[in-house]
Design a protein around this motif. Structure first.
Motif, PDB file in Angstrom:
ATOM      1  N   UNK A 301     -22.264 -30.275 105.100  1.00  0.00           N
ATOM      2  CA  UNK A 301     -22.404 -31.709 104.847  1.00  0.00           C
ATOM      3  C   UNK A 301     -22.430 -32.459 106.173  1.00  0.00           C
ATOM      4  N   UNK A 302     -22.924 -33.669 106.153  1.00  0.00           N
ATOM      5  CA  UNK A 302     -22.962 -34.524 107.326  1.00  0.00           C
ATOM      6  C   UNK A 302     -23.032 -35.977 106.920  1.00  0.00           C
ATOM      7  N   UNK A 303     -22.700 -36.866 107.844  1.00  0.00           N
ATOM      8  CA  UNK A 303     -22.676 -38.301 107.573  1.00  0.00           C
ATOM      9  C   UNK A 303     -23.589 -39.013 108.556  1.00  0.00           C
ATOM     10  N   UNK A 304     -24.413 -39.929 108.055  1.00  0.00           N
ATOM     11  CA  UNK A 304     -25.311 -40.743 108.879  1.00  0.00           C
ATOM     12  C   UNK A 304     -25.024 -42.208 108.575  1.00  0.00           C
ATOM     13  N   UNK A 305     -24.811 -43.018 109.626  1.00  0.00           N
ATOM     14  CA  UNK A 305     -24.568 -44.443 109.475  1.00  0.00           C
ATOM     15  C   UNK A 305     -25.902 -45.191 109.520  1.00  0.00           C
ATOM     16  N   UNK A 306     -26.156 -46.035 108.520  1.00  0.00           N
ATOM     17  CA  UNK A 306     -27.404 -46.794 108.405  1.00  0.00           C
ATOM     18  C   UNK A 306     -27.092 -48.272 108.615  1.00  0.00           C
ATOM     19  N   UNK A 307     -27.809 -48.928 109.541  1.00  0.00           N
ATOM     20  CA  UNK A 307     -27.647 -50.355 109.801  1.00  0.00           C
ATOM     21  C   UNK A 307     -29.021 -51.008 109.882  1.00  0.00           C
ATOM     22  N   UNK A 308     -29.043 -52.361 109.896  1.00  0.00           N
ATOM     23  CA  UNK A 308     -30.308 -53.088 109.939  1.00  0.00           C
ATOM     24  C   UNK A 308     -30.148 -54.317 110.812  1.00  0.00           C
ATOM     25  N   UNK A 309     -31.285 -54.942 111.157  1.00  0.00           N
ATOM     26  CA  UNK A 309     -31.289 -56.092 112.060  1.00  0.00           C
ATOM     27  C   UNK A 309     -31.530 -57.404 111.325  1.00  0.00           C
ATOM     28  N   UNK A 310     -31.500 -57.416 110.018  1.00  0.00           N
ATOM     29  CA  UNK A 310     -31.766 -58.633 109.263  1.00  0.00           C
ATOM     30  C   UNK A 310     -30.578 -59.591 109.358  1.00  0.00           C
ATOM     31  N   UNK A 311     -30.862 -60.918 109.256  1.00  0.00           N
ATOM     32  CA  UNK A 311     -29.802 -61.921 109.290  1.00  0.00           C
ATOM     33  C   UNK A 311     -29.202 -62.174 107.916  1.00  0.00           C
TER      34      UNK A 311
END
Length: 340
Positions: A301-311
């Motif tokens: 298993x593994x973990x990936x952090x997802x982020x975005x640049x929207x306001x």
């Protein structure tokens, strides 16, 4: 002389009788030691033998069921291998020439279609599974002239597909795996040649977009209210000959009489410029993952952090192209807050 001998004889007789009495007393205690097993001991022994025999019978029954299941799987795999070799040997470039193995709707038998009697024509034979054994799915495996799979499930047919057929009984299951290139294995780990793809989807950003004004490029009316071709004194730009004659002599130009400049009544008011209506422009959103790539071992298993640049907050969902090999959790849409 005779009397002592008589006494000795009596003494010896008394001793002999005493010894016999001791032996008879010992014999009275010996039956207790030689009586054998008691009823309780017999019951305990019988119970232990019954349990051991029952466990042995259960083990033998399971072993027989496992042998039947394994034998059925090997027989099915052998027919699949024969179908593949037949299609390669006969150069089956058309669907009608492909050898196939089709599981019937009852899941307890399958049809083998190929030249089984050697006369050059296609034959179909139905193979029944042993009692208590059945397939898990209903599908058909066929092979083309290169030995690659054509898998049919329902009305959907796919080429070069990896196929996993499972045979099961009440206690166990065995899988027959066929890769896209036609390799056949029994109850082993098989992996696709291609790595499953994970797709990230972002929801609509229009609802949370910031309005951006659009410049107005339309023309406006001049405040004076006059058009470009009109003489400000009210006359036209051309002159006429006062004599009214036509050529042939000299033309005399009379002296014009001054005409007063007319004053427009009422004075026109300038029209105000229209205010542009802002049109929402969708905001460009960039998704960032950390780390950008992830290597997983078998059952890892593994973990990936997802982020975005929207306001604004957005909804992000993830899905795998082959969920049977790679699972993504959570598999439902998740709300990600606005970036700081």
């Amino acid at each position: 002389m005779g009397q002592p001998w008589s006494l000795d004889l009596d003494h010896n007789f008394f001793w002999t009788m005493k010894m016999r009495m001791k032996k008879s007393k010992a014999n009275k205690q010996s039956p207790r030691n030689r009586r054998g097993f008691s009823t309780i001991e017999m019951l305990i022994t019988a119970t232990v033998l019954t349990i051991v025999t029952g466990l042995g019978l259960i083990g033998i029954s399971r072993a027989k069921a496992s042998i039947r299941l394994s034998g059925s799987a090997r027989e099915y795999a052998s027919y699949v291998e024969k179908a593949r070799l037949y299609s390669i040997r006969r150069h089956a470039d058309e669907a009608a020439k492909r050898a196939s193995v089709a599981i019937n709707d009852n899941k307890t038998s399958y049809n083998v279609t190929m030249d089984l009697d050697g006369d050059g024509g296609m034959d179909t034979r139905t193979i029944d599974l042993p009692s208590g054994i059945s397939f898990e799915t209903v599908e058909t495996i066929a092979f083309d002239w290169r030995g690659r799979t054509w898998n049919t499930v329902g009305a959907l047919t796919s080429s070069n597909a990896q196929v996993s057929i499972k045979l099961k009984n009440s206690a166990d299951a065995v899988s027959i795996d066929v890769t896209g290139s036609g390799d056949i294995t029994i109850d082993s780990q098989v992996f696709d040649d291609s790595v499953p793809q994970v797709s990230l989807k972002v929801g609509d950003l229009t609802s949370g977009a910031t309005p951006v004004p659009t410049p107005d490029t339309t023309t406006t009316t001049s405040p004076s209210g006059t058009t470009g071709g009109t003489n400000p004194v009210g006359g036209t730009g051309s002159t006429t000959d006062p004599t009214g004659g036509t050529g042939g002599g000299t033309t005399t130009n009379p002296t014009p009489t001054p005409t007063p400049t007319p004053t427009p009544t009422p004075k026109p008011s300038p029209t105000p410029r229209a205010t542009p209506t802002p049109t929402p422009t969708p905001e460009v959103c960039t998704i960032t993952t950390s780390p950008s790539s992830l290597s997983l071992s078998l059952l890892g298993t593994g973990t990936i952090k997802v982020s975005h640049s929207s306001s604004s907050s957005v909804s992000i969902s993830a899905s795998s192209s082959k969920s049977s090999d790679l699972q993504v959790t959570p598999n439902s849409a998740q709300t990600v807050a606005a970036s700081p």
